[in-house]
Design a protein around this motif. Structure first.
Motif, short mmCIF file in Angstrom:
data_model
loop_
_atom_site.label_atom_id
_atom_site.label_comp_id
_atom_site.label_asym_id
_atom_site.label_seq_id
_atom_site.Cartn_x
_atom_site.Cartn_y
_atom_site.Cartn_z
N LEU A 8 28.07 50.16 21.47
CA LEU A 8 27.77 50.93 19.75
C LEU A 8 28.47 52.42 20.05
O LEU A 8 28.91 51.97 17.85
CB LEU A 8 26.21 51.25 20.14
N VAL A 9 29.20 52.74 20.22
CA VAL A 9 30.45 53.56 20.40
C VAL A 9 31.57 53.93 20.45
O VAL A 9 32.81 54.40 20.04
CB VAL A 9 29.55 54.91 20.56
N ASP A 10 31.97 52.50 21.43
CA ASP A 10 33.25 52.38 21.69
C ASP A 10 33.60 50.97 22.24
O ASP A 10 32.28 50.27 22.58
CB ASP A 10 33.67 53.17 23.15
N LEU A 11 34.84 50.69 22.48
CA LEU A 11 35.42 48.82 23.60
C LEU A 11 35.79 50.34 24.75
O LEU A 11 36.86 50.52 24.69
CB LEU A 11 36.18 48.71 22.14
N ASP A 12 35.40 48.51 25.51
CA ASP A 12 35.93 49.06 27.08
C ASP A 12 37.04 47.70 26.86
O ASP A 12 36.32 46.71 27.01
CB ASP A 12 34.92 49.03 28.03
N LEU A 13 37.98 48.36 27.28
CA LEU A 13 39.08 46.76 27.39
C LEU A 13 39.16 46.85 28.99
O LEU A 13 40.32 48.11 29.60
CB LEU A 13 40.63 46.99 26.60
N LEU A 14 39.55 45.36 29.66
CA LEU A 14 40.14 45.15 31.11
C LEU A 14 41.39 44.33 30.63
O LEU A 14 41.30 43.09 30.00
CB LEU A 14 38.90 44.48 31.78
N ILE A 15 42.69 44.97 31.29
CA ILE A 15 43.37 43.88 31.46
C ILE A 15 43.75 43.66 33.00
O ILE A 15 44.18 44.89 33.45
CB ILE A 15 44.87 44.75 30.53
N VAL A 16 43.95 42.88 33.34
CA VAL A 16 44.39 42.43 33.79
C VAL A 16 45.65 41.71 34.55
O VAL A 16 46.05 41.04 33.51
CB VAL A 16 44.09 41.00 34.71
N GLU A 17 46.68 42.48 35.06
CA GLU A 17 48.36 42.12 35.39
C GLU A 17 48.46 42.93 36.46
O GLU A 17 48.08 43.55 36.82
CB GLU A 17 49.04 42.72 33.61
N PHE A 38 40.77 52.16 15.03
CA PHE A 38 38.99 52.15 15.67
C PHE A 38 38.83 50.93 16.12
O PHE A 38 39.35 50.06 15.99
CB PHE A 38 38.79 52.45 14.10
N PRO A 39 37.80 51.16 16.99
CA PRO A 39 36.89 52.19 17.23
C PRO A 39 37.21 52.99 18.59
O PRO A 39 38.32 52.83 19.24
CB PRO A 39 35.40 51.76 17.74
N ALA A 40 36.55 53.85 19.10
CA ALA A 40 36.84 54.48 20.65
C ALA A 40 37.20 53.52 21.56
O ALA A 40 36.64 53.04 21.43
CB ALA A 40 35.82 56.09 20.42
N LYS A 41 38.11 53.52 22.36
CA LYS A 41 38.53 52.77 23.64
C LYS A 41 38.85 52.97 24.92
O LYS A 41 39.12 54.63 25.15
CB LYS A 41 39.24 51.42 22.51
N ASP A 42 38.56 52.54 25.79
CA ASP A 42 38.44 52.95 26.97
C ASP A 42 39.45 51.62 28.03
O ASP A 42 38.56 50.48 27.26
CB ASP A 42 37.19 53.09 28.28
#
Length: 75
Positions: A8-17, A38-42
């Motif tokens: 609801l409040v943020d986005l979690d991004l997992l990048i695999v490299e 936008f939105p806030a992200k990790d």
């Protein structure tokens, strides 16, 4: 790979490299590129080897990302 978990409040991004850097130093360039968007992200960056090591650990961050997230891009 790019995995996404939307909350609801943020986005979690997992990048695999593949990387020789320690995990805590890998996400800086992505965070800078996405600053102000936008939105806030990790953003976290893991190698495929790290994911293989942790994917079956109950309650681990990577386990929840892999089960709840969506692949946005795979190249």
């Amino acid at each position: 790979y790019l995995h996404l978990v939307w909350r609801l409040v943020d986005l979690d991004l997992l990048i695999v490299e593949e990387s020789g850097l320690p995990r805590f130093k890998r996400s800086g360039r992505y965070r800078r590129a996405l600053r102000g968007v936008f939105p806030a992200k990790d953003v976290v960056v893991w190698t495929s080897e790290e994911i293989a090591e942790w994917r079956d650990v109950p309650n681990a961050f990577i386990t929840s990302i892999l089960t709840e997230g969506r692949v946005l891009y795979e190249g």
